[in-house]
Design a protein around this motif. Structure first.
Motif, PDB file in Angstrom:
ATOM      1  N   TYR A  92       0.823  -1.215   0.000  1.00 13.87           N
ATOM      2  CA  TYR A  92       0.000   0.000   0.000  1.00 13.87           C
ATOM      3  C   TYR A  92       0.854   1.261   0.000  1.00 13.87           C
ATOM      4  O   TYR A  92       0.542   2.231  -0.677  1.00 13.87           O
ATOM      5  CB  TYR A  92      -0.965  -0.004   1.190  1.00 13.87           C
ATOM      6  CG  TYR A  92      -2.123   0.948   1.013  1.00 13.87           C
ATOM      7  CD1 TYR A  92      -3.307   0.519   0.447  1.00 13.87           C
ATOM      8  CD2 TYR A  92      -2.039   2.276   1.411  1.00 13.87           C
ATOM      9  CE1 TYR A  92      -4.380   1.374   0.274  1.00 13.87           C
ATOM     10  CE2 TYR A  92      -3.095   3.142   1.241  1.00 13.87           C
ATOM     11  CZ  TYR A  92      -4.267   2.679   0.674  1.00 13.87           C
ATOM     12  OH  TYR A  92      -5.318   3.542   0.498  1.00 13.87           O
ATOM     13  N   SER A  93       1.943   1.252   0.751  1.00 12.98           N
ATOM     14  CA  SER A  93       2.796   2.448   0.803  1.00 12.98           C
ATOM     15  C   SER A  93       3.452   2.716  -0.551  1.00 12.98           C
ATOM     16  O   SER A  93       3.583   3.868  -0.958  1.00 12.98           O
ATOM     17  CB  SER A  93       3.849   2.318   1.898  1.00 12.98           C
ATOM     18  OG  SER A  93       4.688   1.215   1.653  1.00 12.98           O
ATOM     19  N   TYR A  98       3.072   6.270  -5.473  1.00 15.07           N
ATOM     20  CA  TYR A  98       2.772   6.526  -6.875  1.00 15.07           C
ATOM     21  C   TYR A  98       1.514   7.379  -7.018  1.00 15.07           C
ATOM     22  O   TYR A  98       1.497   8.357  -7.751  1.00 15.07           O
ATOM     23  CB  TYR A  98       2.592   5.211  -7.639  1.00 15.07           C
ATOM     24  CG  TYR A  98       2.099   5.411  -9.045  1.00 15.07           C
ATOM     25  CD1 TYR A  98       2.969   5.791 -10.052  1.00 15.07           C
ATOM     26  CD2 TYR A  98       0.753   5.255  -9.357  1.00 15.07           C
ATOM     27  CE1 TYR A  98       2.518   6.009 -11.338  1.00 15.07           C
ATOM     28  CE2 TYR A  98       0.297   5.475 -10.650  1.00 15.07           C
ATOM     29  CZ  TYR A  98       1.181   5.845 -11.627  1.00 15.07           C
ATOM     30  OH  TYR A  98       0.730   6.064 -12.899  1.00 15.07           O
ATOM     31  N   ALA A  99       0.469   7.017  -6.293  1.00 16.09           N
ATOM     32  CA  ALA A  99      -0.846   7.624  -6.491  1.00 16.09           C
ATOM     33  C   ALA A  99      -1.068   8.897  -5.699  1.00 16.09           C
ATOM     34  O   ALA A  99      -1.947   9.684  -6.033  1.00 16.09           O
ATOM     35  CB  ALA A  99      -1.934   6.616  -6.133  1.00 16.09           C
ATOM     36  N   GLY A 100      -0.311   9.112  -4.662  1.00 13.47           N
ATOM     37  CA  GLY A 100      -0.489  10.315  -3.853  1.00 13.47           C
ATOM     38  C   GLY A 100      -1.839  10.351  -3.173  1.00 13.47           C
ATOM     39  O   GLY A 100      -2.279   9.389  -2.552  1.00 13.47           O
ATOM     40  N   ALA A 101      -2.536  11.474  -3.329  1.00 16.66           N
ATOM     41  CA  ALA A 101      -3.806  11.684  -2.651  1.00 16.66           C
ATOM     42  C   ALA A 101      -4.907  10.762  -3.158  1.00 16.66           C
ATOM     43  O   ALA A 101      -5.941  10.628  -2.511  1.00 16.66           O
ATOM     44  CB  ALA A 101      -4.251  13.134  -2.809  1.00 16.66           C
ATOM     45  N   GLY A 102      -4.709  10.101  -4.283  1.00 16.16           N
ATOM     46  CA  GLY A 102      -5.720   9.194  -4.810  1.00 16.16           C
ATOM     47  C   GLY A 102      -5.994   8.010  -3.906  1.00 16.16           C
ATOM     48  O   GLY A 102      -7.053   7.402  -3.968  1.00 16.16           O
ATOM     49  N   THR A 103      -5.045   7.692  -3.037  1.00 15.45           N
ATOM     50  CA  THR A 103      -5.246   6.576  -2.111  1.00 15.45           C
ATOM     51  C   THR A 103      -5.976   7.008  -0.847  1.00 15.45           C
ATOM     52  O   THR A 103      -6.198   6.188   0.041  1.00 15.45           O
ATOM     53  CB  THR A 103      -3.904   5.939  -1.720  1.00 15.45           C
ATOM     54  OG1 THR A 103      -3.068   6.945  -1.147  1.00 15.45           O
ATOM     55  CG2 THR A 103      -3.226   5.322  -2.927  1.00 15.45           C
ATOM     56  N   ASN A 112      -5.955   1.828   5.770  1.00 10.69           N
ATOM     57  CA  ASN A 112      -4.492   1.863   5.728  1.00 10.69           C
ATOM     58  C   ASN A 112      -3.933   2.557   6.963  1.00 10.69           C
ATOM     59  O   ASN A 112      -2.963   2.084   7.553  1.00 10.69           O
ATOM     60  CB  ASN A 112      -4.014   2.563   4.462  1.00 10.69           C
ATOM     61  CG  ASN A 112      -2.523   2.776   4.466  1.00 10.69           C
ATOM     62  OD1 ASN A 112      -1.753   1.830   4.529  1.00 10.69           O
ATOM     63  ND2 ASN A 112      -2.114   4.023   4.411  1.00 10.69           N
ATOM     64  N   SER A 113      -4.529   3.661   7.373  1.00 13.32           N
ATOM     65  CA  SER A 113      -3.998   4.391   8.532  1.00 13.32           C
ATOM     66  C   SER A 113      -4.113   3.579   9.823  1.00 13.32           C
ATOM     67  O   SER A 113      -3.209   3.600  10.649  1.00 13.32           O
ATOM     68  CB  SER A 113      -4.706   5.737   8.682  1.00 13.32           C
ATOM     69  OG  SER A 113      -6.063   5.557   9.006  1.00 13.32           O
ATOM     70  N   ILE A 114      -5.192   2.841   9.958  1.00 11.91           N
ATOM     71  CA  ILE A 114      -5.356   2.006  11.156  1.00 11.91           C
ATOM     72  C   ILE A 114      -4.395   0.825  11.132  1.00 11.91           C
ATOM     73  O   ILE A 114      -3.732   0.517  12.122  1.00 11.91           O
ATOM     74  CB  ILE A 114      -6.819   1.517  11.271  1.00 11.91           C
ATOM     75  CG1 ILE A 114      -7.775   2.700  11.421  1.00 11.91           C
ATOM     76  CG2 ILE A 114      -6.983   0.528  12.410  1.00 11.91           C
ATOM     77  CD1 ILE A 114      -7.528   3.568  12.629  1.00 11.91           C
ATOM     78  N   ALA A 115      -4.313   0.145   9.988  1.00 14.25           N
ATOM     79  CA  ALA A 115      -3.446  -1.029   9.887  1.00 14.25           C
ATOM     80  C   ALA A 115      -1.978  -0.655  10.007  1.00 14.25           C
ATOM     81  O   ALA A 115      -1.208  -1.360  10.666  1.00 14.25           O
ATOM     82  CB  ALA A 115      -3.696  -1.754   8.569  1.00 14.25           C
TER      83      ALA A 115
END
Length: 128
Positions: A92-93, A98-103, A112-115
């Motif tokens: 994911y990182s 690559y995607a920036g804010a799109g994720t 993602n932030s919790i995991a």
């Protein structure tokens, strides 16, 4: 701008004005540059693809005979599960770089932030 300036050169300089100039040159040298329009395009593309994936999952669950309300719930759970799995595998990182804010699509970004916080603060062994 002096392209070959290193931090040791900055630290060794005794003249304040020259040191400031060397420091500014060093900062310019190591600061990454970004293409705004490329970043906007990538964020739009990836964020849109994540949303399309959510809609595809919703359609799959609906076509399997699940009622619409539950299909939306299953789609959300699937997106969260994929996000957590990709975070745990370290994908994911790389994807986010690559995607920036799109994720930052709310479901996947929150998962993602919790995991990632759980993985970062683990004491020993795997986090499941």
């Amino acid at each position: 701008m002096n392209e070959d300036v290193e931090i040791k050169d900055v630290l060794q300089e005794t003249n304040q004005e020259i040191r400031d100039k060397k420091y500014n040159d060093y900062v310019k040298k190591i600061t990454p540059t970004h293409n705004l329009w490329q970043n906007v395009f990538r964020a739009f593309l990836v964020g849109g693809l994540i949303c399309v994936l959510g809609q595809v999952l919703n359609n799959i669950y609906t076509n399997m005979g699940v009622i619409e309300e539950n299909a939306k719930l299953y789609s959300t759970i699937t997106l969260i599960g994929l996000s957590v799995l990709f975070t745990g595998l370290g994908w994911y990182s790389k994807f986010a770089n690559y995607a920036g804010a799109g994720t930052l699509v709310p479901i996947t970004g929150f998962a993602n932030s919790i995991a990632s916080a759980a993985i970062e603060f683990k004491k020993e062994g795997q986090v499941f």
